[in-house]
Design an enzyme around this catalytic site. Structure first.
Site, short mmCIF file in Angstrom:
data_model
loop_
_atom_site.label_atom_id
_atom_site.label_comp_id
_atom_site.label_asym_id
_atom_site.label_seq_id
_atom_site.Cartn_x
_atom_site.Cartn_y
_atom_site.Cartn_z
N ASP A 1 4.49 10.25 0.78
CA ASP A 1 4.16 9.54 -0.53
C ASP A 1 2.52 9.33 -0.66
OD1 ASP A 1 4.65 7.47 1.45
OD2 ASP A 1 4.74 5.77 -0.12
N GLU B 1 5.41 4.56 2.49
CA GLU B 1 4.53 3.94 3.32
C GLU B 1 3.29 3.26 2.20
OE1 GLU B 1 0.81 2.89 5.26
OE2 GLU B 1 0.80 4.23 3.36
N1 BES Z 1 -3.44 5.58 5.52
C1 BES Z 1 -3.41 4.32 5.33
C2 BES Z 1 -3.74 3.40 6.27
C3 BES Z 1 -5.20 3.37 6.77
C4 BES Z 1 -6.35 4.11 6.34
C5 BES Z 1 -5.51 2.86 8.02
C6 BES Z 1 -7.60 4.35 6.97
C7 BES Z 1 -6.60 3.11 8.64
C8 BES Z 1 -7.96 4.01 8.13
C9 BES Z 1 -2.16 3.94 4.78
O1 BES Z 1 -1.69 4.89 3.88
C10 BES Z 1 -2.41 2.55 3.60
O2 BES Z 1 -3.11 3.00 2.51
N2 BES Z 1 -1.82 1.67 4.15
C11 BES Z 1 -1.83 0.60 3.24
C12 BES Z 1 -0.53 -0.26 3.44
C13 BES Z 1 0.09 -1.00 2.35
C14 BES Z 1 0.33 -0.25 1.16
C15 BES Z 1 1.52 -1.63 2.80
C16 BES Z 1 -2.91 -0.55 3.35
O3 BES Z 1 -3.71 -0.38 4.25
O4 BES Z 1 -3.43 -0.88 2.30
MN MN Z 2 -1.48 6.52 5.07
MN MN Z 3 -2.59 4.83 2.07
#
Ligand code: BES
Ligand code: MN
Ligand code: MN
Length: 459
Positions: free
Chosen positions: A81, A146
């Site tokens: 997603d 995610e």
């Molecule tokens: N891939 C990201 C997380 C990320 C990006 C970690 C860059 C480290 C470096 C992930 O898809 C994301 O966006 N996570 C969300 C989590 C939430 C939607 C529960 C976030 O970090 O905001």
């Molecule tokens: Mn991600």
């Molecule tokens: Mn993300």
């Protein structure tokens, strides 16, 4: 029989064409398309039996390439997603029509997480082309929620505990420090999200007829929010920092090794100044410090021109990023209690808890002192070696500011740690317009992944 010659870059582009926005109910066709595309890819190129596991939300795709139970078992995690594409008019090319320009592929999901996930699919597919009996069992665990908090994945993992438990998780869903500075992520922040709604009069009122005695919910909300940080940039909620464990010396040294180019970082973000909370450096505050942020605030009239009302309500969405040993649920309670206790006079308050996830740290075996002969330890060692060869620099071992909250559940339920290889870059524009993937970094990372798979196979 495996179909011949996997074209990894074409596969990323084809994957991106499915606009799989998990938050948007009208994007159902994109979600379904991404599931079908991924399932077919895993079947044709990774020798997998594929199960599409339905959930109350979006399905989980599980691809299994089994083999001798004595072979090591690697679980690749990723998500199909993506975040919503808006604001659409800020994109230079349409978000779901991938375009390659100057070595970068543009499109929603190129960097988060379709491109990075494809690194490990491509590496495994290439190895199977060369060695059809490649002695590693692989499970590809790819979720479609995610970006909306992984609400249903933990239940799927509970139900399939035995088959999903492997030696370690191999994944790419984090950033590199730069195109020549590959990063192996050693920690991610946790997350606690909530929403505060303040209600005043039972409906919007004429602000002249009634203005004076009535508390305006926007004024109340502004006051409440303004009080949640002090002049030093620290969160004023009692106990908020109590569980924060100081960073280790090697972590600070590793971060310092990156240099401290604050000016370049300001420029990258387009901000005039930083307001780093006291006690942390600019970059330290992202890696080692917790935050409380406002993600959206609303109330009253938002249309053209002016309108003279006292609105009936105002609300704000809040997210806290958490670091070890803060806990998602505990912080939600703490923030909830503190905000309730500060409810301004003249309004009533409702608080909705959205989601909570714990922070995550994983020490590479060469730093944790654990044995170096496990499949996981061989994988980390191979990643270190191949990063030096492919990027011309040793990897950086850094904690990052973003969150993948399911990782702490994977550890709890399946007992596995994750090897997180960065593929995206700081200017990949994850969640923003013109999201992009460096194809050079993508190729280098695919070589690193191949080296990891091979090291796992080699006992
Ligand atoms: N891939 C990201 C997380 C990320 C990006 C970690 C860059 C480290 C470096 C992930 O898809 C994301 O966006 N996570 C969300 C989590 C939430 C939607 C529960 C976030 O970090 O905001
Ligand atoms: Mn991600
Ligand atoms: Mn993300």
């Amino acid at each position: 029989m495996l179909a011949a010659m996997f074209d990894a870059e074409k596969a990323v582009a084809d994957f991106v064409r499915f606009g799989s926005v998990s938050a948007d109910p009208s994007a159902k066709a994109g979600m379904d398309g991404a599931v079908r595309f991924l399932s077919e890819l895993l079947r044709r190129h990774c020798g997998c039996e594929v199960e599409v596991v339905p959930t109350p939300g979006h399905p989980v795709v599980i691809g299994r390439r089994g083999g001798d139970p004595a072979w090591p078992h690697v679980v690749v995690y990723g998500h199909y997603d993506v975040q919503p594409q808006d604001p659409l008019d800020e994109w230079n090319t349409p978000p779901f029509e991938p375009v390659v320009k100057n070595g970068f592929m543009y499109g929603r999901g190129t960097a988060d997480d379709k491109g990075p996930l494809m690194v490990h699919i491509a590496a495994f597919a290439k190895l199977l082309e060369a060695y059809p009996d490649f002695p590693v069992r692989a499970t590809f665990l790819v979720e479609g929620e995610e970006e909306v908090g992984s609400v249903n994945l933990a239940a799927v993992m509970e139900a399939k505990k035995e088959e999903l438990a492997g030696d370690f998780v191999l994944m790419s869903d984090t950033n590199n420090a730069g195109p020549d500075d590959a990063t192996i992520t050693t920690g991610l922040r946790g997350l606690a999200c909530l929403e505060v709604i303040l209600r005043g009069p039972k409906q919007d009122l004429h602000s002249g007829i009634n203005g004076g005695p009535v508390m305006n919910p926007i004024r109340a909300l502004a006051k409440l929010c303004a009080g949640l940080h002090d002049e030093k940039g620290r969160v004023t909620i009692p106990g908020f920092y109590d569980a924060v464990r100081p960073a280790l010396d090697w972590e600070k040294a590793e971060l310092a090794r990156m240099g401290d180019n604050v000016e370049a970082y300001k420029k990258l973000l387009g901000v005039p100044a930083f307001v780093t909370p006291e006690g942390y450096g600019v970059f330290e505050s992202r890696s080692f410090g917790p935050t409380l942020e406002y993600n959206g605030i609303t109330g009253g009239y938002q249309g053209p021109g002016s309108k003279t009302i006292i609105p009936a309500k105002a609300s704000v969405k809040i997210s806290c990023r958490l670091v070890p040993d803060q806990e998602g649920e505990a912080i939600l309670d703490l923030v909830d209690k503190a905000i309730r206790a500060r409810c301004p006079q003249g309004v009533t308050m409702e608080i909705i808890h959205h989601s909570a996830g714990d922070p995550y740290v994983v020490l590479p075996p060469h730093l944790s002192g654990e044995g170096l002969d496990s499949a996981k330890a061989r994988a980390f060692a191979a990643a270190d070696r191949e990063v030096r060869a492919s990027f011309g620099n040793p990897p950086h071992y850094l904690r990052e500011g973003g969150s993948v909250p399911i990782l702490s559940d994977i550890r709890r339920i399946l007992g596995m740690d994750a090897l997180m290889l960065g593929v995206a870059l700081p200017d990949s524009c994850m969640h923003s317009p013109n999201e992009n993937l460096s194809l050079e970094v993508f190729r280098r990372c695919t070589k690193v992944s191949e080296a990891i798979w091979k090291a796992v196979a080699r006992k």
